[in-house]
Design a protein around this motif. Structure first.
Motif, PDB file in Angstrom:
ATOM      1  N   ARG A  97       0.661   9.519   9.566  1.00 15.76           N
ATOM      2  CA  ARG A  97      -0.682   8.931   9.414  1.00 15.76           C
ATOM      3  C   ARG A  97      -1.573   9.849   8.577  1.00 15.76           C
ATOM      4  O   ARG A  97      -2.220   9.405   7.631  1.00 15.76           O
ATOM      5  CB  ARG A  97      -1.305   8.666  10.788  1.00 15.76           C
ATOM      6  CG  ARG A  97      -2.668   8.029  10.710  1.00 15.76           C
ATOM      7  CD  ARG A  97      -3.266   7.855  12.118  1.00 15.76           C
ATOM      8  NE  ARG A  97      -4.463   7.078  12.068  1.00 15.76           N
ATOM      9  CZ  ARG A  97      -4.539   5.772  12.199  1.00 15.76           C
ATOM     10  NH1 ARG A  97      -3.434   5.076  12.388  1.00 15.76           N
ATOM     11  NH2 ARG A  97      -5.691   5.151  12.139  1.00 15.76           N
ATOM     12  N   ASP A  98      -1.613  11.151   8.921  1.00 19.23           N
ATOM     13  CA  ASP A  98      -2.434  12.101   8.162  1.00 19.23           C
ATOM     14  C   ASP A  98      -1.911  12.265   6.740  1.00 19.23           C
ATOM     15  O   ASP A  98      -2.687  12.454   5.799  1.00 19.23           O
ATOM     16  CB  ASP A  98      -2.497  13.450   8.871  1.00 19.23           C
ATOM     17  CG  ASP A  98      -3.337  13.402  10.138  1.00 19.23           C
ATOM     18  OD1 ASP A  98      -4.137  12.461  10.301  1.00 19.23           O
ATOM     19  OD2 ASP A  98      -3.191  14.316  10.978  1.00 19.23           O
ATOM     20  N   THR A  99      -0.605  12.180   6.576  1.00 15.24           N
ATOM     21  CA  THR A  99      -0.017  12.268   5.238  1.00 15.24           C
ATOM     22  C   THR A  99      -0.457  11.086   4.384  1.00 15.24           C
ATOM     23  O   THR A  99      -0.832  11.257   3.218  1.00 15.24           O
ATOM     24  CB  THR A  99       1.520  12.313   5.333  1.00 15.24           C
ATOM     25  OG1 THR A  99       1.906  13.453   6.095  1.00 15.24           O
ATOM     26  CG2 THR A  99       2.152  12.374   3.956  1.00 15.24           C
ATOM     27  N   ILE A 100      -0.423   9.896   4.949  1.00 12.82           N
ATOM     28  CA  ILE A 100      -0.847   8.709   4.210  1.00 12.82           C
ATOM     29  C   ILE A 100      -2.321   8.821   3.835  1.00 12.82           C
ATOM     30  O   ILE A 100      -2.712   8.498   2.705  1.00 12.82           O
ATOM     31  CB  ILE A 100      -0.546   7.426   5.008  1.00 12.82           C
ATOM     32  CG1 ILE A 100       0.970   7.225   5.093  1.00 12.82           C
ATOM     33  CG2 ILE A 100      -1.236   6.209   4.403  1.00 12.82           C
ATOM     34  CD1 ILE A 100       1.408   6.171   6.072  1.00 12.82           C
ATOM     35  N   ILE A 155      -7.615   3.700  -1.616  1.00 15.96           N
ATOM     36  CA  ILE A 155      -6.916   3.054  -0.505  1.00 15.96           C
ATOM     37  C   ILE A 155      -7.475   3.642   0.783  1.00 15.96           C
ATOM     38  O   ILE A 155      -7.604   4.850   0.917  1.00 15.96           O
ATOM     39  CB  ILE A 155      -5.401   3.313  -0.568  1.00 15.96           C
ATOM     40  CG1 ILE A 155      -4.809   2.690  -1.822  1.00 15.96           C
ATOM     41  CG2 ILE A 155      -4.713   2.778   0.680  1.00 15.96           C
ATOM     42  CD1 ILE A 155      -3.355   3.064  -2.043  1.00 15.96           C
ATOM     43  N   LYS A 156      -7.776   2.766   1.714  1.00 16.79           N
ATOM     44  CA  LYS A 156      -8.260   3.222   3.015  1.00 16.79           C
ATOM     45  C   LYS A 156      -7.142   3.057   4.031  1.00 16.79           C
ATOM     46  O   LYS A 156      -6.360   2.123   3.960  1.00 16.79           O
ATOM     47  CB  LYS A 156      -9.481   2.408   3.420  1.00 16.79           C
ATOM     48  CG  LYS A 156     -10.639   2.597   2.465  1.00 16.79           C
ATOM     49  CD  LYS A 156     -11.835   1.786   2.898  1.00 16.79           C
ATOM     50  CE  LYS A 156     -12.946   1.978   1.907  1.00 16.79           C
ATOM     51  NZ  LYS A 156     -13.326   0.768   1.238  1.00 16.79           N
ATOM     52  N   ILE A 157      -7.075   3.968   4.984  1.00 17.46           N
ATOM     53  CA  ILE A 157      -6.011   3.927   5.989  1.00 17.46           C
ATOM     54  C   ILE A 157      -6.018   2.595   6.733  1.00 17.46           C
ATOM     55  O   ILE A 157      -4.958   2.078   7.092  1.00 17.46           O
ATOM     56  CB  ILE A 157      -6.094   5.134   6.951  1.00 17.46           C
ATOM     57  CG1 ILE A 157      -4.812   5.255   7.773  1.00 17.46           C
ATOM     58  CG2 ILE A 157      -7.286   5.049   7.859  1.00 17.46           C
ATOM     59  CD1 ILE A 157      -3.599   5.591   6.980  1.00 17.46           C
ATOM     60  N   ASP A 158      -7.188   1.996   6.939  1.00 19.57           N
ATOM     61  CA  ASP A 158      -7.251   0.689   7.601  1.00 19.57           C
ATOM     62  C   ASP A 158      -6.519  -0.373   6.789  1.00 19.57           C
ATOM     63  O   ASP A 158      -5.896  -1.276   7.355  1.00 19.57           O
ATOM     64  CB  ASP A 158      -8.704   0.272   7.842  1.00 19.57           C
ATOM     65  CG  ASP A 158      -9.396   1.153   8.867  1.00 19.57           C
ATOM     66  OD1 ASP A 158      -8.698   1.739   9.723  1.00 19.57           O
ATOM     67  OD2 ASP A 158     -10.635   1.269   8.814  1.00 19.57           O
ATOM     68  N   LEU A 177       0.622  -3.238   7.132  1.00 15.62           N
ATOM     69  CA  LEU A 177       1.810  -3.120   7.986  1.00 15.62           C
ATOM     70  C   LEU A 177       1.817  -4.191   9.072  1.00 15.62           C
ATOM     71  O   LEU A 177       2.872  -4.755   9.380  1.00 15.62           O
ATOM     72  CB  LEU A 177       1.867  -1.723   8.615  1.00 15.62           C
ATOM     73  CG  LEU A 177       2.150  -0.581   7.657  1.00 15.62           C
ATOM     74  CD1 LEU A 177       2.000   0.750   8.364  1.00 15.62           C
ATOM     75  CD2 LEU A 177       3.535  -0.705   7.058  1.00 15.62           C
ATOM     76  N   ILE A 178       0.676  -4.485   9.644  1.00 15.85           N
ATOM     77  CA  ILE A 178       0.596  -5.513  10.681  1.00 15.85           C
ATOM     78  C   ILE A 178       0.981  -6.872  10.125  1.00 15.85           C
ATOM     79  O   ILE A 178       1.689  -7.647  10.758  1.00 15.85           O
ATOM     80  CB  ILE A 178      -0.817  -5.536  11.316  1.00 15.85           C
ATOM     81  CG1 ILE A 178      -1.009  -4.263  12.154  1.00 15.85           C
ATOM     82  CG2 ILE A 178      -1.029  -6.789  12.148  1.00 15.85           C
ATOM     83  CD1 ILE A 178      -2.403  -4.052  12.660  1.00 15.85           C
ATOM     84  N   VAL A 184       0.833  -1.202   0.000  1.00 20.47           N
ATOM     85  CA  VAL A 184       0.000   0.000   0.000  1.00 20.47           C
ATOM     86  C   VAL A 184       0.868   1.252   0.000  1.00 20.47           C
ATOM     87  O   VAL A 184       0.653   2.177  -0.797  1.00 20.47           O
ATOM     88  CB  VAL A 184      -0.975  -0.007   1.192  1.00 20.47           C
ATOM     89  CG1 VAL A 184      -1.745   1.287   1.280  1.00 20.47           C
ATOM     90  CG2 VAL A 184      -1.920  -1.198   1.104  1.00 20.47           C
ATOM     91  N   LEU A 185       1.877   1.292   0.862  1.00 17.80           N
ATOM     92  CA  LEU A 185       2.760   2.461   0.893  1.00 17.80           C
ATOM     93  C   LEU A 185       3.542   2.574  -0.406  1.00 17.80           C
ATOM     94  O   LEU A 185       3.735   3.678  -0.928  1.00 17.80           O
ATOM     95  CB  LEU A 185       3.713   2.383   2.085  1.00 17.80           C
ATOM     96  CG  LEU A 185       3.072   2.502   3.460  1.00 17.80           C
ATOM     97  CD1 LEU A 185       4.121   2.374   4.549  1.00 17.80           C
ATOM     98  CD2 LEU A 185       2.295   3.783   3.605  1.00 17.80           C
TER      99      LEU A 185
END
Length: 110
Positions: free
Chosen positions: A85-88, A97-100, A106-107, A4-5
């Motif tokens: 986090r806010d930047t992503i 893409i959702k932050i979740d 990442l997890i 995602v990143l």
């Protein structure tokens, strides 16, 4: 790096972001652009020391003046003085893409 990143970094050009902030390069030679450093606290950059490097699939930056480097994520976070986090969240808008999804990705890597 999470998929995602990696997608965010490959989809967002540093040069486009800087242009959207009315920051223009001083010199463009081949695969690199030189700017006066746009980062807060480094406004006395009389000789352009901020370089954006075109790579085959993304852009990275390095400022030889303030020694700060990274991808579009670090640049936006530092320039706008917002969290990673806010930047992503901001950069993932329009990419479906959702932050979740980022957190889950990442997890899984941990």
């Amino acid at each position: 790096m999470s998929i995602v990143l990696d997608t965010i970094i490959k989809s967002s050009k540093i040069t486009d972001y800087l242009a959207s902030k009315n920051i223009q390069w001083s010199v463009h030679d081949g695969e690199r652009y030189r700017y006066k450093c746009p980062l807060p606290g480094h406004n006395k950059d009389n000789t352009p020391s901020f370089f954006v490097y075109d790579k085959s699939d993304r852009q990275d930056f390095y400022c030889y003046g303030c020694k700060f480097a990274g991808s579009i994520i670090q640049l936006v976070s530092a320039y706008e003085q917002i969290s990673i986090r806010d930047t992503i969240k901001k950069l993932s808008e329009g990419l479906n893409i959702k932050i979740d999804d980022v957190i889950d990705s990442l997890i899984r890597e941990i």
